[in-house]
Design an enzyme around this catalytic site. Structure first.
Site, PDB file in Angstrom:
ATOM      1  N   PHE A 168       0.865  -1.131  -0.154  1.00 57.49           N
ATOM      2  CA  PHE A 168      -0.152   0.121   0.094  1.00 57.49           C
ATOM      3  C   PHE A 168       0.972   1.305   0.198  1.00 57.49           C
ATOM      4  O   PHE A 168       1.817   1.207   0.726  1.00 57.49           O
ATOM      5  CB  PHE A 168      -0.818   0.110   1.290  1.00 57.49           C
ATOM      6  CG  PHE A 168      -1.637   1.419   1.293  1.00 57.49           C
ATOM      7  CD1 PHE A 168      -2.755   1.354   0.551  1.00 57.49           C
ATOM      8  CD2 PHE A 168      -1.611   2.145   2.287  1.00 57.49           C
ATOM      9  CE1 PHE A 168      -3.740   2.560   0.483  1.00 57.49           C
ATOM     10  CE2 PHE A 168      -2.353   3.328   2.374  1.00 57.49           C
ATOM     11  CZ  PHE A 168      -3.236   3.455   1.613  1.00 57.49           C
ATOM     12  N   VAL A 169       0.784   2.420  -0.751  1.00 60.75           N
ATOM     13  CA  VAL A 169       0.932   3.376  -0.943  1.00 60.75           C
ATOM     14  C   VAL A 169      -0.096   4.591  -0.457  1.00 60.75           C
ATOM     15  O   VAL A 169      -1.161   4.224  -1.343  1.00 60.75           O
ATOM     16  CB  VAL A 169       1.785   3.784  -2.214  1.00 60.75           C
ATOM     17  CG1 VAL A 169       2.411   5.135  -2.392  1.00 60.75           C
ATOM     18  CG2 VAL A 169       2.970   2.699  -2.603  1.00 60.75           C
ATOM     19  N   ARG A 190       2.435   6.661  -7.971  1.00 61.18           N
ATOM     20  CA  ARG A 190       2.892   7.069  -9.378  1.00 61.18           C
ATOM     21  C   ARG A 190       4.114   8.009  -9.168  1.00 61.18           C
ATOM     22  O   ARG A 190       4.560   8.696 -10.161  1.00 61.18           O
ATOM     23  CB  ARG A 190       1.777   7.972 -10.308  1.00 61.18           C
ATOM     24  CG  ARG A 190       0.565   7.077 -10.403  1.00 61.18           C
ATOM     25  CD  ARG A 190      -0.415   7.609 -11.617  1.00 61.18           C
ATOM     26  NE  ARG A 190      -1.297   6.972 -11.649  1.00 61.18           N
ATOM     27  CZ  ARG A 190      -1.883   5.840 -12.531  1.00 61.18           C
ATOM     28  NH1 ARG A 190      -0.538   5.039 -12.795  1.00 61.18           N
ATOM     29  NH2 ARG A 190      -2.756   5.279 -12.288  1.00 61.18           N
ATOM     30  N   GLY A 193       6.948   6.126  -7.877  1.00 62.36           N
ATOM     31  CA  GLY A 193       7.902   5.079  -7.675  1.00 62.36           C
ATOM     32  C   GLY A 193       8.034   4.356  -6.409  1.00 62.36           C
ATOM     33  O   GLY A 193       8.820   3.599  -6.150  1.00 62.36           O
ATOM     34  N   GLY A 252       5.593   2.355  -4.965  1.00 59.65           N
ATOM     35  CA  GLY A 252       5.121   0.741  -4.892  1.00 59.65           C
ATOM     36  C   GLY A 252       6.271   0.197  -5.518  1.00 59.65           C
ATOM     37  O   GLY A 252       6.608  -1.050  -5.345  1.00 59.65           O
ATOM     38  N   ASN A 288      -9.537  -3.655  -9.051  1.00 58.50           N
ATOM     39  CA  ASN A 288      -8.521  -2.782  -9.018  1.00 58.50           C
ATOM     40  C   ASN A 288      -7.574  -2.947 -10.299  1.00 58.50           C
ATOM     41  O   ASN A 288      -6.430  -3.464 -10.431  1.00 58.50           O
ATOM     42  CB  ASN A 288      -7.665  -3.077  -7.851  1.00 58.50           C
ATOM     43  CG  ASN A 288      -6.746  -1.856  -7.417  1.00 58.50           C
ATOM     44  OD1 ASN A 288      -6.450  -1.117  -8.118  1.00 58.50           O
ATOM     45  ND2 ASN A 288      -6.290  -1.812  -6.204  1.00 58.50           N
ATOM     46  N   TYR A 341       1.305  -4.372 -11.801  1.00 59.18           N
ATOM     47  CA  TYR A 341       1.633  -5.344 -11.398  1.00 59.18           C
ATOM     48  C   TYR A 341       2.240  -6.180 -12.560  1.00 59.18           C
ATOM     49  O   TYR A 341       3.420  -6.972 -12.669  1.00 59.18           O
ATOM     50  CB  TYR A 341       0.899  -6.527 -10.530  1.00 59.18           C
ATOM     51  CG  TYR A 341       0.743  -6.053  -9.193  1.00 59.18           C
ATOM     52  CD1 TYR A 341       1.484  -5.476  -8.275  1.00 59.18           C
ATOM     53  CD2 TYR A 341      -0.577  -6.192  -8.662  1.00 59.18           C
ATOM     54  CE1 TYR A 341       1.180  -4.977  -7.179  1.00 59.18           C
ATOM     55  CE2 TYR A 341      -0.978  -5.844  -7.193  1.00 59.18           C
ATOM     56  CZ  TYR A 341      -0.215  -5.273  -6.598  1.00 59.18           C
ATOM     57  OH  TYR A 341      -0.252  -4.593  -5.328  1.00 59.18           O
TER      58      TYR A 341
END
Length: 164
Positions: free
Chosen positions: A91-92, A98, A100, A102, A129, A136
């Site tokens: 989680f971010v 957006r 970097g 994650g 999602n 990913y």
């Protein structure tokens, strides 16, 4: 804005349990699952740092603030006869996406898997999602459409455990 030069990715320490739990609550809110959070920061601390360590976590920090986390544990592949890592959560915070963060977290977990001679790194992603699925895939992940998660919880778990 976060630059890679001021981003720190490190293993969580015992004093991080409260901030890590707040990030977990942020994840639950994002996934519209706040109602499912029934644990607490002290239980999390015990599972991370107690006599039996069930999980590990890494934190991403920018300017001294925790902005993301990855929580994981070991599993095992009988086919590969190797340990693996299961990424339970990544989680971010929305305002740091957006940038970097994650990618840095996922890359660090992959490095840990390689260092530990793991055969694979696995995780689940919610079907709705699509941005996470795209992220990913861009990181080299395959999404296995032919596998389904099975889960037994609460009363059903107690009942299953009582079967003789």
């Amino acid at each position: 804005m976060t630059s890679r030069s001021n981003l720190i990715v490190r293993f969580a320490e015992p004093t991080d349990h409260s901030v890590l739990f707040k990030l977990i609550q942020g994840l639950a809110e994002y996934e519209k699952l706040s109602h499912a959070v029934t644990g607490n920061a002290l239980e999390l601390k015990e599972h991370l740092f107690g006599s039996h360590k069930y999980i590990e976590a890494i934190l991403a920090e920018s300017a001294g603030q925790a902005v993301g986390f990855a929580l994981f544990f070991h599993n095992y592949s009988t086919f590969l006869t190797k340990p693996g890592i299961y990424l339970e959560d990544l989680f971010v915070l929305p305002e740091y996406r957006r940038q970097g963060v994650g990618k840095a977290l996922l890359s660090r977990v992959a490095q840990i898997a390689v260092e530990r001679d793991c055969g694979r790194l696995e995780w689940s992603v919610l079907d709705w999602n699509e941005s996470a699925q795209e992220f990913y895939r861009s990181m080299g992940a395959s999404i296995l459409d032919d596998w389904r998660i099975c889960r037994v919880t609460e009363d059903a778990l107690t009942q299953l455990g009582a079967v003789n």
